[in-house]
Design an enzyme around this catalytic site. Structure first.
Site, PDB file in Angstrom:
ATOM      1  N   THR A  15      39.971   2.241  20.604  1.00  0.00           N
ATOM      2  CA  THR A  15      39.684   3.395  19.760  1.00  0.00           C
ATOM      3  C   THR A  15      40.909   3.783  18.951  1.00  0.00           C
ATOM      4  OG1 THR A  15      40.283   4.885  21.576  1.00  0.00           O
ATOM      5  CG2 THR A  15      37.953   4.320  21.345  1.00  0.00           C
ATOM      6  N   ASP A  75      38.559  -3.129  27.969  1.00  0.00           N
ATOM      7  CA  ASP A  75      38.278  -1.870  27.271  1.00  0.00           C
ATOM      8  C   ASP A  75      39.575  -1.058  27.191  1.00  0.00           C
ATOM      9  OD1 ASP A  75      36.819  -0.017  25.933  1.00  0.00           O
ATOM     10  OD2 ASP A  75      35.691   0.702  27.673  1.00  0.00           O
ATOM     11  N   LYS A  95      30.824  -0.690  21.374  1.00  0.00           N
ATOM     12  CA  LYS A  95      31.765  -1.790  21.622  1.00  0.00           C
ATOM     13  C   LYS A  95      31.457  -2.494  22.948  1.00  0.00           C
ATOM     14  CE  LYS A  95      35.359   0.950  21.090  1.00  0.00           C
ATOM     15  NZ  LYS A  95      34.671   2.159  20.599  1.00  0.00           N
ATOM     16  N   THR A  96      31.249  -1.718  23.998  1.00  0.00           N
ATOM     17  CA  THR A  96      30.909  -2.316  25.292  1.00  0.00           C
ATOM     18  C   THR A  96      29.572  -3.032  25.224  1.00  0.00           C
ATOM     19  OG1 THR A  96      32.180  -0.642  26.506  1.00  0.00           O
ATOM     20  CG2 THR A  96      30.485  -1.851  27.734  1.00  0.00           C
ATOM     21  N   ARG A 133      25.783   6.812  21.595  1.00  0.00           N
ATOM     22  CA  ARG A 133      25.948   7.318  22.960  1.00  0.00           C
ATOM     23  C   ARG A 133      25.623   8.802  23.032  1.00  0.00           C
ATOM     24  NH1 ARG A 133      31.775   6.674  25.107  1.00  0.00           N
ATOM     25  NH2 ARG A 133      31.156   4.478  25.248  1.00  0.00           N
TER      26      ARG A 133
END
Length: 322
Positions: free
Chosen positions: A151, A107, A62-63, A210
């Site tokens: 999330t 975020d 997402k980032t 990640r």
């Protein structure tokens, strides 16, 4: 369709593994096509991109997508974390301080308190900001795009969600996609690794880039210090012995969670489960359950959490010797 940009690429920082363009971004194809078209159309119109809401478990990119959007729009980006946004007054000052053609990336936007979310409504809908000094005064603001990442979409009100013109649900990655990411990252790290090692990483990485990249970097460190080769067996041993992750991607907290549900004739609520496994409810709900549900081991119902038949069989195998 090509997603590349024509601008000069910035020099990559040491060990930086994030892709810089949609063309380099692996996976989430259902998102990339629409996003690329929306960005290109906004640039042709010389207007701001519609506000974007990205939903999905941690570590899926997402980032990275927010940074890519800013880069391909050619706009500056300001990043904040939901809990740090604070009061309506704080968010108003933050937005008023943005330069023309800026992106505000929030975020964990679900952790922005409700009054502050309501302050963002007119920004999303009319590109105006309600003055925190008077509710009767609306202030026009320069073109900006707000990108929110969450999330836990369930903690956002539907009217808030609906005001984002672009809403994307990120999905877990396949092992094939993760393998492509790991090979690309290994090349950037100048760390040669074969298919056996990559396979051991991808099947333990919980469908999450990640985690796969973190495994790769830790494996690189151990190979560097021990002078070992990143064979499949060495990779599996390192990830299990030092990172406590099995061949299904399960970690100690996941295993405690599954065992807590084992043999229960009634579903367990989130708070009860959190108490049993000694972890915060937000961690259970945001980091543990999505992956277990994705594996088909757990169901989340109105009357609690339950093991599926697959989950019961899985726990039985966990309890069996060997």
């Amino acid at each position: 369709m090509s997603y590349s940009t024509h601008g000069k690429k910035r020099k990559m920082k040491k060990d930086e593994l994030r892709p810089e363009t949609l063309e380099d971004y692996v996976g989430q194809d259902h998102i990339k096509d629409l996003l690329w078209t929306s960005i290109e159309a906004a640039k042709i119109r010389d207007q701001q991109l519609d506000h974007v809401l990205l939903n999905g478990p941690p570590g899926l990119g997402k980032t990275t997508l927010a940074l890519i959007i800013a880069r391909q729009m050619g706009w500056k980006i300001k990043t904040v974390i939901g809990p740090t946004v604070g009061s309506p007054k704080n968010i108003s000052k933050l937005i008023m301080g943005l330069e023309d053609k800026s992106i505000l990336f929030i975020d964990e936007i679900h952790r922005v308190n409700r009054p502050t979310q309501e302050t963002i409504y007119p920004v999303l809908e009319d590109n105006k900001l309600q003055s925190y000094l008077s509710t009767d005064v609306e202030i026009p603001i320069p073109p900006i795009t707000i990108i929110g990442a969450t999330t836990n979409i369930g903690k956002l009100e539907q009217p808030f969600i609906d005001r984002f013109g672009l809403y994307f649900q990120l999905e877990y990655y396949s092992n094939t996609e993760l393998g492509e990411i790991v090979f690309a990252s290994a090349e950037k790290l100048q760390f040669p690794i074969g298919h056996d090692g990559v396979d051991e990483i991808t099947k333990r990485a919980r469908g999450t880039p990640r985690i796969a990249n973190n495994f790769l970097k830790r494996l690189r460190d151990y190979c560097l210090v021990d002078g070992a080769e990143p064979t499949g067996k060495f990779t599996a041993d390192i990830i299990w012995k030092y990172l406590h992750t099995d061949e299904h991607g399960l970690r100690p907290l996941d295993r405690r969670y599954l065992k807590a549900l084992d043999g229960k004739e009634a579903g367990l609520g989130l708070e009860a489960l959190a108490t049993i496994v000694r972890e915060e409810p937000d961690t259970i709900e945001g980091f543990v359950e999505p992956y277990l549900v994705n594996l088909g081991l757990v169901e989340r119902r109105r009357n609690g959490r339950w093991l599926t038949e697959n989950g019961k069989n899985f726990v039985q195998k966990m309890r069996s010797p060997g």
